[in-house]
Each structure stands twice: as structure tokens, then as C-alpha cells.
Design a protein around this motif. Structure first.
Motif, PDB file in Angstrom:
ATOM      1  N   UNK A 260       0.906  14.222  16.325  1.00  0.00           N
ATOM      2  CA  UNK A 260      -0.162  13.743  17.186  1.00  0.00           C
ATOM      3  C   UNK A 260       0.438  13.252  18.493  1.00  0.00           C
ATOM      4  N   UNK A 261      -0.235  13.554  19.605  1.00  0.00           N
ATOM      5  CA  UNK A 261       0.248  13.072  20.886  1.00  0.00           C
ATOM      6  C   UNK A 261       0.249  11.548  20.856  1.00  0.00           C
ATOM      7  N   UNK A 262       1.301  10.940  21.423  1.00  0.00           N
ATOM      8  CA  UNK A 262       1.517   9.498  21.453  1.00  0.00           C
ATOM      9  C   UNK A 262       2.034   8.961  20.135  1.00  0.00           C
TER      10      UNK A 262
ATOM     11  N   UNK B 183       0.845  -1.207   0.000  1.00  0.00           N
ATOM     12  CA  UNK B 183       0.000   0.000   0.000  1.00  0.00           C
ATOM     13  C   UNK B 183       0.880   1.257   0.000  1.00  0.00           C
ATOM     14  N   UNK B 184       1.715   1.394   1.031  1.00  0.00           N
ATOM     15  CA  UNK B 184       2.560   2.593   1.081  1.00  0.00           C
ATOM     16  C   UNK B 184       3.594   2.583  -0.050  1.00  0.00           C
ATOM     17  N   UNK B 185       3.966   1.379  -0.495  1.00  0.00           N
ATOM     18  CA  UNK B 185       4.942   1.266  -1.584  1.00  0.00           C
ATOM     19  C   UNK B 185       4.447   1.860  -2.892  1.00  0.00           C
TER      20      UNK B 185
ATOM     21  N   UNK C 294      13.172  16.774  13.202  1.00  0.00           N
ATOM     22  CA  UNK C 294      11.796  17.016  12.735  1.00  0.00           C
ATOM     23  C   UNK C 294      11.288  15.925  11.790  1.00  0.00           C
ATOM     24  N   UNK C 295      12.162  15.025  11.404  1.00  0.00           N
ATOM     25  CA  UNK C 295      11.777  13.987  10.437  1.00  0.00           C
ATOM     26  C   UNK C 295      10.716  13.055  11.041  1.00  0.00           C
ATOM     27  N   UNK C 296       9.594  12.834  10.337  1.00  0.00           N
ATOM     28  CA  UNK C 296       8.571  11.917  10.860  1.00  0.00           C
ATOM     29  C   UNK C 296       9.104  10.475  10.923  1.00  0.00           C
ATOM     30  N   UNK C 297       9.049   9.890  12.104  1.00  0.00           N
ATOM     31  CA  UNK C 297       9.506   8.516  12.313  1.00  0.00           C
ATOM     32  C   UNK C 297       8.352   7.706  12.885  1.00  0.00           C
ATOM     33  N   UNK C 298       8.281   6.453  12.494  1.00  0.00           N
ATOM     34  CA  UNK C 298       7.223   5.594  13.045  1.00  0.00           C
ATOM     35  C   UNK C 298       7.718   4.151  13.019  1.00  0.00           C
ATOM     36  N   UNK C 299       7.240   3.354  13.960  1.00  0.00           N
ATOM     37  CA  UNK C 299       7.505   1.916  13.915  1.00  0.00           C
ATOM     38  C   UNK C 299       6.380   1.232  13.149  1.00  0.00           C
ATOM     39  N   UNK C 300       6.680   0.106  12.550  1.00  0.00           N
ATOM     40  CA  UNK C 300       5.683  -0.568  11.722  1.00  0.00           C
ATOM     41  C   UNK C 300       4.441  -0.943  12.537  1.00  0.00           C
ATOM     42  N   UNK C 301       4.622  -1.269  13.818  1.00  0.00           N
ATOM     43  CA  UNK C 301       3.446  -1.687  14.600  1.00  0.00           C
ATOM     44  C   UNK C 301       2.492  -0.515  14.850  1.00  0.00           C
TER      45      UNK C 301
ATOM     46  N   UNK D 155      -2.839   7.180  14.071  1.00  0.00           N
ATOM     47  CA  UNK D 155      -1.385   7.379  14.102  1.00  0.00           C
ATOM     48  C   UNK D 155      -0.798   7.267  12.703  1.00  0.00           C
ATOM     49  N   UNK D 156      -1.314   6.305  11.953  1.00  0.00           N
ATOM     50  CA  UNK D 156      -0.840   6.111  10.579  1.00  0.00           C
ATOM     51  C   UNK D 156      -1.172   7.332   9.711  1.00  0.00           C
ATOM     52  N   UNK D 157      -2.420   7.807   9.819  1.00  0.00           N
ATOM     53  CA  UNK D 157      -2.808   8.980   9.021  1.00  0.00           C
ATOM     54  C   UNK D 157      -1.949  10.183   9.377  1.00  0.00           C
ATOM     55  N   UNK D 158      -1.686  10.313  10.683  1.00  0.00           N
ATOM     56  CA  UNK D 158      -0.875  11.444  11.124  1.00  0.00           C
ATOM     57  C   UNK D 158       0.549  11.344  10.571  1.00  0.00           C
ATOM     58  N   UNK D 159       1.085  10.133  10.553  1.00  0.00           N
ATOM     59  CA  UNK D 159       2.430   9.948   9.995  1.00  0.00           C
ATOM     60  C   UNK D 159       2.450  10.363   8.517  1.00  0.00           C
ATOM     61  N   UNK D 160       1.459   9.893   7.763  1.00  0.00           N
ATOM     62  CA  UNK D 160       1.426  10.209   6.330  1.00  0.00           C
ATOM     63  C   UNK D 160       1.270  11.723   6.120  1.00  0.00           C
ATOM     64  N   UNK D 161       0.404  12.330   6.931  1.00  0.00           N
ATOM     65  CA  UNK D 161       0.239  13.794   6.858  1.00  0.00           C
ATOM     66  C   UNK D 161       1.574  14.493   7.073  1.00  0.00           C
ATOM     67  N   UNK D 162       2.336  14.019   8.071  1.00  0.00           N
ATOM     68  CA  UNK D 162       3.607  14.674   8.391  1.00  0.00           C
ATOM     69  C   UNK D 162       4.664  14.430   7.314  1.00  0.00           C
TER      70      UNK D 162
END
Ligand code: SF4
Length: 246
Positions: free
Chosen positions: A242-244, A41-43, A150-157, A164-171
Motif C-alpha cells: 500500500x502506498x505510504x 492480538x497479533x501474538x 521484499x520482507x514486509x516491515x512496519x513500525x508499531x505506530x 496500513x495494518x491490514x495491508x501489513x498482515x496481508x503481505x
């Protein structure tokens, strides 16, 4: 120095990914942790920049398992069979690696959770008394977040949580727009124009932080453009977080 690289932008944004999440057989046991959502999907949306720091440092596949020992602030990466301390080697490597062009042009990073190298949060750590806690960050993730705060970072889980996912993509997209803004000459007029365009989105995330950015711009013409740029970038990205979320 800004943490946002200012070279030209491709139409598809570059996002870094821990290689094992894309199905590459780079794990200690020769396996992978293919994640369908990321790969399929993200790919389709992002251009991935895969990296496996453990393989890149020559640790090989298969290899002994490693864990973090010591303190949260300065953890050591130690082999579980040989007791070999790989901290200096890994820290030196990742400090250089995060500055290389392919990683410097990323607008976000998806990291493998629980890894002593890639894990962003709650990585297992053995304290001096042998007590286990889950508060550490992997050495690569630490180098990445220090070089690009400032780089958006996220773990796969965390991608399993829709908000949280939407917020990551927005960022990621916001970071990409910031990078585009920084291309070419820094101009107060361009920054104000950018801020006006982003105002609505900023307000929906944090009206308070939007006001702080308004105030920053009110006095911006009296300060050095590079300083205003860095302050704006940091506060802009914080406003969207987003908080958390990481
Ligand atoms: S978590 Fe990171 S270091 Fe470990 S196998 Fe995956 S990409 Fe390599």
C-alpha cells in the motif's frame, strides 16, 4: 540470490518483533514499550521472533542513550554521554544476525519506531552542523531491509492505522505463501499456477502490476528459473504494498 528463505514453513507464520514491544525490559532505562495489540492480538496469530540488537551486542541494561549522527545514507550510532561510536560494532553484528535462521524464516517484522537501532523511518539524525532532521533509518532496520528487500516491515505506530495494518498482515501471509512456493524445486508450472491463484488478490491491489507480472511470465520459460523467481517475488510483493505503508 533470492531474499526469501526456502526452508519448510510452520503452520503459524514467524514474525520478528523488537523485544521491547513485547514487554521485555531491554530499553536503555530498564523499561519496556509493551504494546497490547501486538502482544495479545497479533501474538495469537503469529509466532513471534523477538530481538533487541542493543542488548544482543552487549550494550547492557541500563545503558547510555544513543543517537544517529551524520548522513541518512551512512549514519553513525553514537553514545550521548561518552561519545563512543558504536557504528562498526552494530553494523557488523546486524549484518550477520539478519542471516541467522530464526530471522531468515520470518515473514514480516514489527519494529520499534524512533529507535536509532530499530526505527524504520523518520528516526532523529544529527547532521554535521548539529542540525536535527527526522529522515533516518535505524541500523538494524537498515540491515534487515537490505538483506530482505521484499520482507514486509512496519513500525508499531503504523499498526494504529487500520488500512496500513491490514495491508501489513496481508503481505505477511502473501510472503508466507511465496516461501511455500519456493520450497522444493523451482518450476515454471508451479509459478504459473501460483500466479493464477493470486490473480484476483493482485488485481484488487494493482491491476497494472498484475499485468506486469503476466508479461514476466509470458517470457519466463526463456530465462533462468532463479532469475524469474527473484523478479516475480520482488514484483509480487511490490504489487501488494500500500502506498505510504512500509
Ligand atoms: S527499540 Fe530495539 S534496540 Fe531499542 S530497546 Fe527496543 S528492541 Fe532494543
Amino acid at each position: 540470490m533470492t531474499d526469501i528463505e526456502t526452508d519448510e514453513i510452520n503452520t503459524t507464520l514467524a514474525v520478528g518483533v523488537s523485544s521491547c514491544l513485547l514487554g521485555k525490559r531491554v530499553r536503555f532505562d530498564g523499561g519496556h514499550k509493551h504494546d497490547r495489540y501486538i502482544a495479545e492480538v497479533l501474538g495469537k496469530v503469529f509466532t513471534f521472533v523477538p530481538i533487541c540488537p542493543e542488548v544482543e551486542t552487549g550494550m547492557g541494561v541500563p545503558r547510555e542513550t544513543i543517537d544517529l549522527h551524520g548522513t541518512v545514507e551512512a549514519p553513525h550510532l553514537v553514545g550521548n554521554e561518552t561519545g563512543a561510536d558504536r557504528t562498526t560494532m552494530m553494523n557488523r553484528y546486524v549484518a550477520r544476525r539478519v542471516q541467522q535462521r530464526d530471522l531468515a524464516r520470518t515473514c514480516g517484522f514489527i519494529l520499534k519506531s524512533q529507535s536509532p537501532t530499530c526505527g524504520l523511518e523518520k528516526v532523529r539524525l544529527y547532521g554535521s552542523s548539529g542540525r536535527i532532521s527526522y529522515r533516518a533509518t535505524g541500523l538494524f532496520a537498515m540491515a534487515l531491509s537490505r538483506r530482505y528487500p521484499s520482507l514486509p516491515l512496519i513500525e508499531e505506530r503504523s499498526l494504529c492505522d487500520t488500512d496500513t495494518r491490514d495491508n501489513f498482515i496481508t503481505r505477511v501471509y502473501a510472503y508466507g505463501r511465496l516461501r511455500q512456493l519456493w520450497c522444493g524445486k523451482i518450476s515454471f508450472a508451479r509459478l504459473v499456477e501460483f500466479h493464477e491463484r493470486e490473480r484476483y488478490m493482485l488485481m484488487t491491489h494493482s491491476s497494472q502490476r498484475c499485468q506486469i507480472l503476466d508479461e514476466l511470465l509470458l517470457t519466463a520459460d526463456k530465462r533462468r528459473p532463479a532469475i524469474v523467481r527473484d523478479q516475480y517475488a520482488t514484483m509480487f510483493m511490490q504489487a501488494l504494498k500500500r502506498v505510504h505503508s512500509s
